[in-house]
Scaffold this motif. Structure first.
Motif, PDB file in Angstrom:
ATOM      1  N   LYS A  88       0.927  -1.337  -0.008  1.00  9.66           N
ATOM      2  CA  LYS A  88      -0.097  -0.106   0.138  1.00  9.66           C
ATOM      3  C   LYS A  88       0.929   1.244  -0.114  1.00  9.66           C
ATOM      4  N   SER A  89       1.991   1.258   0.974  1.00  9.70           N
ATOM      5  CA  SER A  89       2.752   2.564   1.111  1.00  9.70           C
ATOM      6  C   SER A  89       3.320   2.520  -0.402  1.00  9.70           C
ATOM      7  N   GLN A  90       4.106   1.886  -1.311  1.00 10.91           N
ATOM      8  CA  GLN A  90       4.402   1.759  -2.661  1.00 10.91           C
ATOM      9  C   GLN A  90       3.565   2.243  -3.515  1.00 10.91           C
ATOM     10  N   LYS A  91       2.137   1.836  -3.335  1.00 12.59           N
ATOM     11  CA  LYS A  91       1.276   2.399  -4.405  1.00 12.59           C
ATOM     12  C   LYS A  91       1.141   3.790  -3.991  1.00 12.59           C
ATOM     13  N   LYS A  92       1.119   4.396  -2.922  1.00 15.50           N
ATOM     14  CA  LYS A  92       0.947   5.717  -2.616  1.00 15.50           C
ATOM     15  C   LYS A  92       2.339   6.409  -3.152  1.00 15.50           C
ATOM     16  N   ARG A  93       3.211   6.029  -2.883  1.00 15.49           N
ATOM     17  CA  ARG A  93       4.814   6.370  -3.357  1.00 15.49           C
ATOM     18  C   ARG A  93       4.510   6.571  -4.816  1.00 15.49           C
ATOM     19  N   ASN A  94       4.101   5.583  -5.417  1.00 16.20           N
ATOM     20  CA  ASN A  94       4.210   5.784  -7.029  1.00 16.20           C
ATOM     21  C   ASN A  94       3.173   6.999  -7.373  1.00 16.20           C
ATOM     22  N   LEU A  95       2.191   7.283  -6.642  1.00 23.72           N
ATOM     23  CA  LEU A  95       1.301   8.444  -7.016  1.00 23.72           C
ATOM     24  C   LEU A  95       1.726   9.692  -6.808  1.00 23.72           C
ATOM     25  N   THR A  96       2.529   9.905  -5.603  1.00 24.58           N
ATOM     26  CA  THR A  96       3.275  11.033  -5.411  1.00 24.58           C
ATOM     27  C   THR A  96       4.701  11.404  -6.391  1.00 24.58           C
ATOM     28  N   ASN A  97       5.096  10.248  -6.765  1.00 25.76           N
ATOM     29  CA  ASN A  97       6.236  10.344  -7.540  1.00 25.76           C
ATOM     30  C   ASN A  97       5.808  10.706  -8.995  1.00 25.76           C
ATOM     31  N   GLU A  98       4.506  10.228  -9.531  1.00 29.83           N
ATOM     32  CA  GLU A  98       3.905  10.593 -10.770  1.00 29.83           C
ATOM     33  C   GLU A  98       3.713  12.188 -10.741  1.00 29.83           C
ATOM     34  N   LYS A  99       3.038  12.636  -9.646  1.00 28.30           N
ATOM     35  CA  LYS A  99       2.561  13.924  -9.637  1.00 28.30           C
ATOM     36  C   LYS A  99       3.869  15.014  -9.712  1.00 28.30           C
ATOM     37  N   ALA A 100       4.956  14.583  -8.877  1.00 29.51           N
ATOM     38  CA  ALA A 100       6.111  15.249  -8.804  1.00 29.51           C
ATOM     39  C   ALA A 100       6.752  15.203 -10.173  1.00 29.51           C
ATOM     40  N   ARG A 101       6.903  14.176 -10.932  1.00 28.58           N
ATOM     41  CA  ARG A 101       7.245  14.127 -12.310  1.00 28.58           C
ATOM     42  C   ARG A 101       6.610  15.114 -13.306  1.00 28.58           C
ATOM     43  N   LEU A 102       5.294  15.057 -13.112  1.00 27.71           N
ATOM     44  CA  LEU A 102       4.719  15.933 -13.849  1.00 27.71           C
ATOM     45  C   LEU A 102       4.744  17.446 -13.534  1.00 27.71           C
ATOM     46  N   ARG A 103       4.830  17.854 -12.163  1.00 32.35           N
ATOM     47  CA  ARG A 103       5.175  19.109 -11.860  1.00 32.35           C
ATOM     48  C   ARG A 103       6.644  19.705 -12.401  1.00 32.35           C
ATOM     49  N   ASN A 104       7.471  18.807 -12.152  1.00 31.35           N
ATOM     50  CA  ASN A 104       9.062  19.015 -12.722  1.00 31.35           C
ATOM     51  C   ASN A 104       8.950  19.109 -14.076  1.00 31.35           C
ATOM     52  N   ASN A 105       8.381  18.464 -14.894  1.00 33.55           N
ATOM     53  CA  ASN A 105       8.411  18.790 -16.460  1.00 33.55           C
ATOM     54  C   ASN A 105       7.735  19.828 -16.721  1.00 33.55           C
ATOM     55  N   ALA A 106       6.739  20.345 -16.422  1.00 35.06           N
ATOM     56  CA  ALA A 106       5.934  21.542 -16.328  1.00 35.06           C
ATOM     57  C   ALA A 106       7.023  22.720 -15.912  1.00 35.06           C
ATOM     58  N   TYR A 107       7.644  22.679 -15.151  1.00 37.93           N
ATOM     59  CA  TYR A 107       8.587  23.774 -14.624  1.00 37.93           C
ATOM     60  C   TYR A 107       9.803  23.738 -15.499  1.00 37.93           C
ATOM     61  N   LYS A 108      10.190  22.532 -16.004  1.00 43.54           N
ATOM     62  CA  LYS A 108      11.604  22.572 -16.885  1.00 43.54           C
ATOM     63  C   LYS A 108      11.046  23.138 -18.248  1.00 43.54           C
ATOM     64  N   SER A 109       9.839  22.852 -18.881  1.00 42.02           N
ATOM     65  CA  SER A 109       9.476  23.461 -19.667  1.00 42.02           C
ATOM     66  C   SER A 109       9.185  24.968 -20.003  1.00 42.02           C
ATOM     67  N   GLU A 110       8.769  25.296 -18.687  1.00 48.41           N
ATOM     68  CA  GLU A 110       8.580  26.923 -18.646  1.00 48.41           C
ATOM     69  C   GLU A 110      10.227  27.578 -18.537  1.00 48.41           C
ATOM     70  N   LEU A 111      11.084  26.831 -18.027  1.00 45.88           N
ATOM     71  CA  LEU A 111      12.426  27.387 -17.970  1.00 45.88           C
ATOM     72  C   LEU A 111      13.039  27.417 -19.290  1.00 45.88           C
ATOM     73  N   LYS A 112      12.944  26.122 -20.077  1.00 49.00           N
ATOM     74  CA  LYS A 112      13.337  26.320 -21.491  1.00 49.00           C
ATOM     75  C   LYS A 112      12.785  27.184 -22.496  1.00 49.00           C
ATOM     76  N   THR A 113      11.551  27.693 -22.133  1.00 47.00           N
ATOM     77  CA  THR A 113      10.875  28.624 -22.867  1.00 47.00           C
ATOM     78  C   THR A 113      11.403  30.090 -22.670  1.00 47.00           C
ATOM     79  N   LEU A 114      11.584  30.190 -21.482  1.00 46.38           N
ATOM     80  CA  LEU A 114      12.155  31.424 -20.951  1.00 46.38           C
ATOM     81  C   LEU A 114      13.646  31.583 -21.247  1.00 46.38           C
ATOM     82  N   ILE A 115      14.382  30.467 -21.315  1.00 42.04           N
ATOM     83  CA  ILE A 115      15.836  30.428 -22.002  1.00 42.04           C
ATOM     84  C   ILE A 115      15.822  30.749 -23.157  1.00 42.04           C
TER      85      ILE A 115
END
Length: 86
Positions: free
Chosen positions: A5-32
């Motif tokens: 159960k804890s690993q299932k929860k961890r997988n969900l939070t990892n996915e949320k973080a991955r999406l958030r990080n990708n959005a942030y990196k995309s914004e940085l690339k646009t600004l650069i």
């Protein structure tokens, strides 16, 4: 898929973080890209103002754990060097 159960929860939070990080990196690339475009048109004022924005965003990305501090420092110094050559 995990059975624990804890690993299932961890997988969900990892996915949320991955999406958030990708959005942030995309914004940085646009600004650069904006900085590089203003360097290409030799618009020093726009380049300097965009550089300030990018530097702030890179520092924020480091504090949020999206980028390593040396990566951000290398990007900032490279852009600053290009802007100073205008």
């Amino acid at each position: 898929m995990a059975n624990i159960k804890s690993q299932k929860k961890r997988n969900l939070t990892n996915e949320k973080a991955r999406l958030r990080n990708n959005a942030y990196k995309s914004e940085l690339k646009t600004l650069i890209r904006k900085v590089n475009d203003s360097i290409g048109t030799s618009d020093k004022d726009a380049a300097e103002s965009n550089l300030r924005i990018v530097s702030r965003k890179l520092d924020k990305a480091v504090s949020k754990g999206v980028l390593h501090k040396n990566t951000a420092a290398n990007k900032k110094s490279g852009l600053a060097k290009k802007v100073s050559k205008i």
